[in-house]
Design an enzyme around this catalytic site. Structure first.
Site, short mmCIF file in Angstrom:
data_model
loop_
_atom_site.label_atom_id
_atom_site.label_comp_id
_atom_site.label_asym_id
_atom_site.label_seq_id
_atom_site.Cartn_x
_atom_site.Cartn_y
_atom_site.Cartn_z
N SER A 53 -16.01 5.61 -34.27
CA SER A 53 -17.14 5.03 -34.98
C SER A 53 -16.76 3.71 -35.66
CB SER A 53 -17.67 5.99 -36.05
OG SER A 53 -18.13 7.18 -35.46
N THR A 337 -19.09 -5.11 -27.05
CA THR A 337 -20.19 -4.24 -26.65
C THR A 337 -21.28 -5.01 -25.92
OG1 THR A 337 -19.75 -2.79 -28.53
CG2 THR A 337 -21.89 -2.57 -27.45
N CYS A 516 -4.74 5.53 -25.68
CA CYS A 516 -4.88 4.11 -26.00
C CYS A 516 -4.30 3.22 -24.90
CB CYS A 516 -4.22 3.79 -27.34
SG CYS A 516 -2.41 3.79 -27.32
N CYS A 519 1.44 2.32 -24.08
CA CYS A 519 2.72 2.52 -23.39
C CYS A 519 2.68 1.97 -21.98
CB CYS A 519 3.11 3.99 -23.40
SG CYS A 519 1.85 5.09 -22.70
#
Length: 545
Positions: A53, A337, A516, A519
């Site tokens: 959020s 967005t 995410c 790595c």
């Protein structure tokens, strides 16, 4: 090896990824070609589950997609009312005035602070009303390639044991056949990477560069809440040659979104994006916003920051790339967005045309993008991010002001991204260690308690989805040369170096992974491979908050 029998379903179009780009593409397809069968899959347990959020949305693309969005009760409820750009020193915050003139792309007038997860869930409802079939909890594991074209995707198998054998609850993935496939997986998507490699989509294009965005959501006392406040900062705690900064947004019911972005082209192997994010909260310009509050959500994701120079070829036989899979983030605006949605809408238009003409490749997509405001918006800010890499934070900011205020992005030159992010780390012997403050568990926290707030979960017995291609390379390069940078850049504590006698090994706590992709991006030799886990795994962020 026994061939797995898979159930097949056939659609005109399969969309991979339930973020803003994929949902906008699906909705647009049904608007302009209502007879088209459209399937959208999302690896999260529900639409919005993998989206933290707290974001600022420019409603331009939404206005084009659904002009009656207000009547449809879109969850854009907090207009931006106040904004500040701060340059931080260790103890001071210098306000940069006249933001709309010096850096006009940072102006948030007319924008909204939202829960992006809630926006995506709402877009999912609009898509389903339009006739899109949505399947959450399904990951795209492989591209289905036939006759040198993408003919759909294969979803991930369920119930594979850690040793690779089929468990008692094994369920094979499905083949989702499609005349066209739209890949909108976000930054560093697995299927997108496969398509780029298979069809040479990055040939002649600059390397993509990324940042790691780490985010928290706080609930604060009502008397301290300032709905619509937007605050950005740069400078401290990062050194002059490391790109990044913090944001803070007040939105919703007494909620504050706080986060920190670190460019993954940083050089100091001892830098920890997580720790930089935590200690920034101690600065007076940020601390006051959290007093009396409670941290309720934590998450992280990689962002594509290459911009205009790093956009690959967008179409290939049987499909297209859109959203952050293609790298449409507007870095100076710190927004993706509206650009993701616009790219998805244009992808839908190109795909619809390809279906009508029964052509293999939606080759008009690139032309549609180049003729749109999306292309001109990214072109005009193309020099901002590489300026910081070339000249550092202070001179980069100065150049950005000149480029934006005087040239308005129309400079006759284009700056470049000289390196991939995995090529920039300096050996540990050449780096200065950073002394980070210990967490106080009131304002600053450790990784373990943070990951707990992401509700991350992976099926316990499934194969480890984070793999070392070569263990010996980790020991001789990552450990011996760089002192295990993955133990610092991972925001979820997935990687730990362990000593067994005289031997050092890497422990991989894949259960903690928040997807995410850092790595997969930052490892010096690209020895770490992020594979798609079972669908529904990973973080589960509350989408209505």
């Amino acid at each position: 090896m026994t061939q797995i029998e898979r159930e097949e379903m056939e659609f005109d179009v399969v969309v991979v990824g339930g973020g803003p780009a994929g949902l906008a593409a699906a909705i647009r397809l049904r608007q302009i070609a209502p007879e088209t069968s459209v399937c959208l899959i999302e690896k999260g347990s529900e639409i919005g589950a993998h989206i933290v959020s707290g974001a600022v949305i420019e409603p331009r693309a939404l206005e084009e997609l659904l002009p009656d969005w207000r009547d449809r009760n879109a969850p854009l409820r907090t207009p931006v009312t106040e904004e500040h750009m701060l340059y931080l020193t260790p103890h001071r915050a210098i306000n940069i005035p006249a933001l709309d003139r010096v850096m006009p792309h940072m102006n948030n007038h007319g924008n909204f602070v939202v829960s992006l997860g809630e926006v995506c869930r709402w877009l999912g409802e609009q898509a389903e009303e339009a006739g899109v079939e949505i399947y959450p909890g399904f990951s795209g594991a492989e591209l289905l390639i036939e006759n040198n074209r993408v003919a759909g995707i294969i979803t991930g198998d369920m119930g594979i044991e850690r040793d690779g054998t089929q468990g008692g609850n094994f369920a094979p993935g499905m083949i989702l056949r499609a005349k066209q496939t739209i890949l909108t997986e976000g930054a560093r998507g697995s299927l997108s990477a496969h398509a780029m490699q298979r069809f040479g989509l990055r040939k002649g294009v600059e390397s993509q560069t990324y940042a790691l965005g780490i985010k928290e959501v706080w609930e604060i006392p009502k008397e301290n809440h300032r709905p619509g406040l937007v605050q950005h900062s740069f400078g401290w705690p990062l050194d002059d040659h490391t790109y990044g900064g913090a944001w803070l947004y007040h939105f919703g019911e007494n909620l504050v979104s706080y986060g920190f972005v670190t460019g993954l082209d940083y050089a100091n192997t001892y830098l920890s994006p997580f720790e930089e994010m935590q200690r920034t909260k101690l600065h007076p310009a940020f601390r006051k916003h959290f007093e009396g509050g409670k941290r309720i959500i934590y998450g992280a994701r990689a962002l594509s920051e290459g911009g205009f120079q790093s956009i690959p070829r967008l179409s290939f036989p049987g499909g297209v790339l859109a959203g952050d899979s293609a790298g449409f983030l507007n870095v100076p605006k710190i927004k993706g967005t509206h650009t993701a949605m616009k790219s998805g809408m244009l992808a839908a238009e190109a795909v619809a045309e390809a279906l009508t003409k029964d052509t293999t490749e939606a080759s008009t997509f690139t032309a549609l993008v180049k003729d749109s405001w999306l292309w001109s918006e990214l072109r005009d800010v193309r020099n901002i991010r590489p300026a910081f890499s070339k000249w550092g934070m202070k001179l980069g900011a100065l150049y950005s002001g000149i480029d934006s205020m005087i040239f308005r992005g129309r400079t006759p030159w284009t700056l470049h991204h000289p390196h991939a992010d995995n090529e920039t780390l300096k050996p540990a012997a050449l780096c200065k260690k950073i002394a980070y403050p210990k967490p106080d568990n009131k304002l600053t926290f450790d990784r373990v308690s943070s990951v707990f707030l992401s509700s991350t979960n992976h099926e316990e017995n499934q194969p480890v989805h984070l793999k070392l291609r070569n263990q010996s390379i980790w020991r001789t390069v990552n450990h011996d040369v760089f002192d295990s940078p993955e133990s610092r850049y991972c925001p979820a504590g997935v990687y730990e170096q362990e000593q067994d006698g005289t031997e050092w090994n890497l422990r991989i706590n894949a259960q903690n992974c928040v997807h995410c992709k850092t790595c997969d991006i930052k490892d010096p030799t690209q020895n770490i491979e992020w594979c798609t886990p079972e669908g529904g795994g990973g973080p589960n962020y509350p989408v209505g908050m």
